[in-house]
Motif scaffolding. Sequence first.
Motif, short mmCIF file in Angstrom:
data_model
loop_
_atom_site.label_atom_id
_atom_site.label_comp_id
_atom_site.label_asym_id
_atom_site.label_seq_id
_atom_site.Cartn_x
_atom_site.Cartn_y
_atom_site.Cartn_z
N SER A 342 84.55 -82.75 -10.38
CA SER A 342 85.75 -83.03 -9.60
C SER A 342 85.76 -82.25 -8.28
N VAL A 343 85.18 -81.05 -8.29
CA VAL A 343 85.13 -80.25 -7.05
C VAL A 343 84.16 -80.89 -6.06
N PHE A 344 83.02 -81.36 -6.58
CA PHE A 344 82.05 -82.01 -5.70
C PHE A 344 82.62 -83.31 -5.12
N ASN A 345 83.57 -83.89 -5.82
CA ASN A 345 84.18 -85.14 -5.36
C ASN A 345 85.55 -84.90 -4.72
N ALA A 346 85.81 -83.66 -4.30
CA ALA A 346 87.10 -83.35 -3.67
C ALA A 346 87.28 -84.17 -2.38
N THR A 347 88.53 -84.40 -2.02
CA THR A 347 88.85 -85.19 -0.82
C THR A 347 89.93 -84.49 -0.01
N ILE A 348 89.97 -84.84 1.28
CA ILE A 348 91.04 -84.39 2.19
C ILE A 348 91.85 -85.63 2.55
N SER A 365 92.33 -82.04 -2.14
CA SER A 365 92.60 -82.38 -3.55
C SER A 365 91.29 -82.34 -4.33
N GLY A 366 91.37 -81.86 -5.60
CA GLY A 366 90.21 -81.87 -6.50
C GLY A 366 89.41 -80.61 -6.48
N ALA A 367 89.76 -79.64 -5.63
CA ALA A 367 88.97 -78.40 -5.54
C ALA A 367 89.64 -77.22 -6.22
N ASN A 368 90.72 -77.48 -6.95
CA ASN A 368 91.42 -76.39 -7.62
C ASN A 368 90.69 -76.05 -8.93
N CYS A 371 86.55 -71.19 -10.47
CA CYS A 371 85.36 -70.71 -9.76
C CYS A 371 85.44 -70.92 -8.25
N VAL A 372 86.49 -71.58 -7.79
CA VAL A 372 86.72 -71.73 -6.35
C VAL A 372 87.65 -70.59 -5.93
N THR A 373 87.08 -69.59 -5.27
CA THR A 373 87.86 -68.39 -4.94
C THR A 373 88.56 -68.49 -3.60
N GLY A 374 88.21 -69.47 -2.79
CA GLY A 374 88.85 -69.63 -1.49
C GLY A 374 88.30 -70.84 -0.77
N PHE A 405 86.81 -88.99 21.28
CA PHE A 405 87.83 -89.74 20.55
C PHE A 405 87.78 -89.41 19.06
N ALA A 406 86.59 -89.15 18.53
CA ALA A 406 86.42 -88.83 17.11
C ALA A 406 86.49 -87.33 16.87
N GLY A 407 87.11 -86.94 15.76
CA GLY A 407 87.16 -85.54 15.37
C GLY A 407 86.91 -85.40 13.87
N GLU A 408 86.78 -84.16 13.41
CA GLU A 408 86.47 -83.94 11.99
C GLU A 408 87.10 -82.64 11.52
N ILE A 409 87.67 -82.70 10.29
CA ILE A 409 88.24 -81.53 9.62
C ILE A 409 87.37 -81.24 8.41
N THR A 410 86.96 -79.96 8.25
CA THR A 410 86.03 -79.58 7.17
C THR A 410 86.62 -78.46 6.34
N ALA A 411 86.53 -78.63 4.99
CA ALA A 411 86.89 -77.56 4.04
C ALA A 411 85.62 -77.15 3.33
N SER A 412 85.21 -75.88 3.50
CA SER A 412 83.98 -75.36 2.88
C SER A 412 84.34 -74.40 1.74
N ILE A 413 83.55 -74.46 0.67
CA ILE A 413 83.75 -73.56 -0.46
C ILE A 413 82.71 -72.47 -0.39
N PRO A 414 83.12 -71.21 -0.19
CA PRO A 414 82.17 -70.10 -0.04
C PRO A 414 81.25 -69.98 -1.26
N GLY A 415 80.01 -69.62 -0.98
CA GLY A 415 79.04 -69.43 -2.05
C GLY A 415 78.44 -70.71 -2.56
N THR A 416 78.82 -71.85 -1.96
CA THR A 416 78.27 -73.14 -2.36
C THR A 416 77.87 -73.91 -1.11
N THR A 417 77.26 -75.03 -1.33
CA THR A 417 76.92 -75.93 -0.22
C THR A 417 77.95 -77.04 -0.07
#
Length: 533
Positions: A342-348, A365-368, A371-374, A405-417
């Motif tokens: 579910s974490v690997f399939n998380a979405t914004i 959503s899906g990253a709670n 083992c996800v510390t931040g 015109f295009a932009g991107e928002i990224t959520a990264s999980i520390p210690g993982t790819t």
Amino acid sequence: MNQLNLIKKVFTFICFFSILNSFSQMVVKMENIEYLNEDYGDCETINLNSYNTNNISFDPYVRVPHNTGPGGYTYTYGTLTVEYFSGSAAVELESYGINDTHWEYTDSYAYLDLPQINISLDFSLFDDTEGGSIYLVYHESIQDFIMDSCENDITFPVFSISPENVTIACDDNSLKTFTVVNENDTPGSLIYIWNVGSGWLRDGSPVSSFTTTTNSITLEPSSFPPSDVKVEPEVVNGDNFEQLISTVSLDDFNITNYTITGDDDVCDTGIYTVNNLTSNVSILSVSTSDTNIATVSLDANTGEVTVTKVSDGTVTLTVVIQNTCGQTKPLTKQLQIGLPESVFNATISGNYSICSGQNYTYTLSGANHPCVTGIVWSVTDNLSIVSQSSNTITVSEALFGSDDFAGEITASIPGTTIEVKKGVLVGTPSNTGLTLQKLGSYEFYTGEWSMLKANYTPLLYTSNEPLSITYDWQIPHSQIRSFTDTSRKDVNPNSAGQLTIGVRVQCDCGYGEWAYETFTVTNNGGGTGFEMN
């Protein structure tokens, strides 16, 4: 003649009635029945205490009507037999010929005068293992009357042990009672020869073989499983009967109170124990279902089980416990190692377009997961971060960023790819990447229709959704035909010369910059317009 026949019939009837009346006055029975110095009554069950040579004595009693006067009758000739029922048939045991010298007479009856009869019964005489019966039969030979005595049922010794099967839990030393049941009330003094092997205490002391006069004993298990309990009932100075066996076995290893305790998730390592572990139960082995996902080790001193992550996935942790009787049972626990799918399939989630001067909030959503510390948020340089939390971010169009015109928002999980991305459209589009194309030949002619096609190919991220835009046109001095597809226009210039045509993109935030293209229009006396396929 008729009167004579009537007299004969009456006489015959009187004779027949007289015979029936005489038969009803006959009595046959056994009296003074004795077995093992015990007296038994007529019809009473006789319980034997041996399979061989069971001596039974009794006095035969036969009474018949007797009349020695004129026209008198007698029933004193015949046969007296002692019979037994074997379980399937009547069998003659003794036989005595009877005549008028074997009787004592009175005015109305004759009484058989025979000495005491002694018989011996063996188990082999009977088909039915339970026994059968004995009785007398007097067969009067003159009138052919047959009269039976009441039957005395015969039973042979039958014993059973209760319980027949015993299950004992490992290390359960609660008392067990064993009882010999005398099914047929076998008479005589009985003793019980017990053989209980090993693993039993009686009155606190180890026992193996012993004899009792009581039919019940109480034993305490001392090793597990103890031996079967065997006993032979025996008549004092008589027969030994078949050995009885109560089968003793170990009860199932009950693990209801034992469970593996510890977290359901292992981020790096996890410590697990078996609760309620007693001194007589130990951990035999530990394992995981997939060592490519997690390995496991056991600290024999503390009983702690350590699970170590190798990769992300799910495994079954198995702890095999063993009691002092050598019985084993597995305990299992399902573990999530590292991050779940579910974490690997998380979405914004959030708005696709970001318009100037407004703030937009996006939710991860899906990253709670434990083992996800931040979460580390980042945006492209055409966006500004207004605020952020562990699972939300608020952004706006950057005042001094690029005009992409295009932009991107990224959520990264520390210690993982793991990087969760959300593509957005920022502000209104520039004319970079916006072009006009004349379909067919490049030339325009007056009085002739030509097809124009607008193309917009801005730089997009892989996280961007397909563009949802329309086109706005400026086409002067011409006749125009429009289509449902706003990227196309059919143009028929009114006059020759230079024709400048403009087009711009419209999105959710409004219109973008104009892009212009100048075409040369040649005078032409006529012609047909371009037909779009």
